[in-house]
Design an enzyme around this catalytic site. Structure first.
Site, PDB file in Angstrom:
ATOM      1  N   GLY A  46     -61.381  10.114  97.992  1.00  0.00           N
ATOM      2  CA  GLY A  46     -62.648  10.084  98.713  1.00  0.00           C
ATOM      3  C   GLY A  46     -63.702  10.739  97.823  1.00  0.00           C
ATOM      4  O   GLY A  46     -63.467  11.839  97.288  1.00  0.00           O
ATOM      5  N   ASP A 218     -68.590   4.912  97.337  1.00  0.00           N
ATOM      6  CA  ASP A 218     -68.268   5.639  96.100  1.00  0.00           C
ATOM      7  C   ASP A 218     -69.449   5.642  95.148  1.00  0.00           C
ATOM      8  O   ASP A 218     -69.515   6.465  94.225  1.00  0.00           O
ATOM      9  CB  ASP A 218     -67.050   5.015  95.422  1.00  0.00           C
ATOM     10  CG  ASP A 218     -65.795   5.471  96.130  1.00  0.00           C
ATOM     11  OD1 ASP A 218     -65.512   4.936  97.207  1.00  0.00           O
ATOM     12  OD2 ASP A 218     -65.140   6.405  95.626  1.00  0.00           O
ATOM     13  N   ASN A 227     -67.582   0.357  97.335  1.00  0.00           N
ATOM     14  CA  ASN A 227     -66.678   1.074  98.251  1.00  0.00           C
ATOM     15  C   ASN A 227     -65.306   0.411  98.198  1.00  0.00           C
ATOM     16  O   ASN A 227     -65.100  -0.602  97.519  1.00  0.00           O
ATOM     17  CB  ASN A 227     -67.252   1.105  99.669  1.00  0.00           C
ATOM     18  CG  ASN A 227     -66.509   2.087 100.563  1.00  0.00           C
ATOM     19  OD1 ASN A 227     -66.344   3.252 100.219  1.00  0.00           O
ATOM     20  ND2 ASN A 227     -66.004   1.620 101.697  1.00  0.00           N
ATOM     21  N   LYS A 228     -64.399   0.980  98.947  1.00  0.00           N
ATOM     22  CA  LYS A 228     -62.996   0.547  98.951  1.00  0.00           C
ATOM     23  C   LYS A 228     -62.843  -0.969  99.040  1.00  0.00           C
ATOM     24  O   LYS A 228     -63.561  -1.629  99.792  1.00  0.00           O
ATOM     25  CB  LYS A 228     -62.304   1.224 100.137  1.00  0.00           C
ATOM     26  CG  LYS A 228     -60.852   0.921 100.347  1.00  0.00           C
ATOM     27  CD  LYS A 228     -59.994   1.150  99.133  1.00  0.00           C
ATOM     28  CE  LYS A 228     -60.155   2.523  98.515  1.00  0.00           C
ATOM     29  NZ  LYS A 228     -59.625   2.568  97.110  1.00  0.00           N
TER      30      LYS A 228
HETATM   31  O1  MRU Z   1     -59.574   5.268  96.659  1.00  0.00           O
HETATM   32  P1  MRU Z   1     -60.180   6.245  97.618  1.00  0.00           P
HETATM   33  O2  MRU Z   1     -59.315   6.563  98.789  1.00  0.00           O
HETATM   34  O3  MRU Z   1     -60.683   7.485  96.902  1.00  0.00           O
HETATM   35  O4  MRU Z   1     -61.458   5.487  98.176  1.00  0.00           O
HETATM   36  C1  MRU Z   1     -62.262   6.129  99.116  1.00  0.00           C
HETATM   37  C2  MRU Z   1     -63.380   5.294  99.622  1.00  0.00           C
HETATM   38  O5  MRU Z   1     -63.554   4.155  99.250  1.00  0.00           O
HETATM   39  C3  MRU Z   1     -64.337   5.968 100.557  1.00  0.00           C
HETATM   40  O6  MRU Z   1     -64.871   5.052 101.455  1.00  0.00           O
HETATM   41  C4  MRU Z   1     -65.488   6.604  99.751  1.00  0.00           C
HETATM   42  O7  MRU Z   1     -64.988   7.397  98.714  1.00  0.00           O
HETATM   43  C5  MRU Z   1     -66.370   7.417 100.614  1.00  0.00           C
HETATM   44  S1  MRU Z   1     -65.619   8.903 101.163  1.00  0.00           S
HETATM   45  C6  MRU Z   1     -66.758   9.742 102.082  1.00  0.00           C
END
Ligand code: MRU
Length: 314
Positions: A46, A218, A227-228
């Protein structure tokens, strides 16, 4: 609310998110290398949580007498996509060059992150109506930050304001941040939650079951957000069914210099896709693409909820 990380006796403790929701276990980071390992292996993940951990990595380096410029570059290479990682390391370097200690900067950054998320929650609550069903993707909750959360922070704020809301979490293959983490957070707060497979999001929207979508980010640039993986498909379906699509993110996730398509999209190991619970679901030698993030263009986004208010994408 469970703690994502904490600093005690000059050590960083990270909640091992790979073991959630069944096991609550903290790993102790004694060196900046331990922090890099925690980020790479997604014990901590995150964007804001990665940023705060990186700052504590710098603090551990400072205590060990390391050259902060050198280890800063190493820490930055842990994951490529989240802006907060780079922002946090640069902030530590800047404030240390002006006489602060990295330890103090990291402790302050952790506190600020929670305060910023509460502000995001306040602004975000203004777009949530009573009886809304909110769909979210991945985990942009307390576990993705130093606490409270961005997208889930908005949901928390609406719940705290006694709005009757319920939440739909996409499972978020392959790492299952939705199923393992977001559902866990909602259950801890007694917020009604339903878990769906990623492929069901469009169907739920088509049936009229979703009033708003809120995700985290991100990277936020002038022309879109990263984002994810799967966020783009959710945004496209929301556009099709006229469902407001919000991104909740702190200003530390903004990239004012680059276009969103310049974002480096992290590619992760094939095993994340090929295996479920350690068991291969396709042949080991199967070719795999495993991009961890995708890009949602500005015209698919209704608003970006920040600690400075709700910004309209350009
Ligand atoms: O791969 P991750 O679990 O780090 O990805 C996280 C995300 O995509 C979140 O939506 C993003 O970091 C925002 S967290 C407030």
């Amino acid at each position: 609310m469970i703690r994502t990380l904490y600093w005690e006796n000059n050590r960083l403790f990270l909640l091992d998110q790979t073991k959630l929701p069944h096991t609550i276990e903290y790993v102790e980071c004694r060196t900046y290398v331990d922090v890099i390992d925690g980020i790479k292996t997604m014990k901590v993940r995150g964007a804001p949580a990665i940023g705060v951990s990186a700052a504590y990595g710098m603090a551990l380096g400072e205590l060990a007498g390391e050259d902060l410029n050198v280890i800063g570059d190493e820490i930055k290479s842990a994951r490529p996509t989240a802006v907060n990682l780079f922002w946090a390391v640069d902030k530590v370097l800047d404030l240390v060059s002006r006489g602060k200690s990295a330890v103090d900067v990291a402790i302050e950054m952790e506190k600020d992150d929670v305060a910023i998320n509460k502000k995001i929650g306040e602004y975000g609550n203004s777009v949530i109506d009573d009886n809304d069903t909110i769909l979210t993707h991945c985990n942009a909750g307390a576990l993705a930050c130093a606490g409270y959360g961005t997208a889930l922070g908005v949901i928390r704020a609406a719940h705290e304001a006694n709005k009757n809301i319920d939440v739909i979490c996409d499972e978020t293959r392959p790492v299952l941040q939705g199923a393992r983490l977001s559902v866990f957070e909602m259950q801890q707060e007694n917020i009604p939650v339903r878990l769906i497979v990623d492929g069901a999001a469009g169907h739920m929207m088509q049936k009229g079951e979703v009033d708003k979508v809120i995700i985290g980010a991100d990277r936020v640039a002038k022309d879109g957000v990263a984002n994810k993986i799967g966020s783009l498909m959710v945004a496209l379906a929301a556009k099709r069914y006229d469902i407001p699509f919000y991104v909740a993110a702190p200003m530390s996730t903004f990239d004012f210099e680059n276009n969103i398509f310049d974002t480096i999209i992290e590619q992760r190991l094939p095993e994340e896709v090929l295996c479920i619970n350690g068991k291969y679901i396709s042949k080991k030698q199967t070719n795999v693409e495993n991009p961890a993030f995708d890009i949602v263009e500005s015209d698919l986004i209704t608003g970006i909820i920040t600690e400075e208010g709700i910004k309209k994408p350009l």
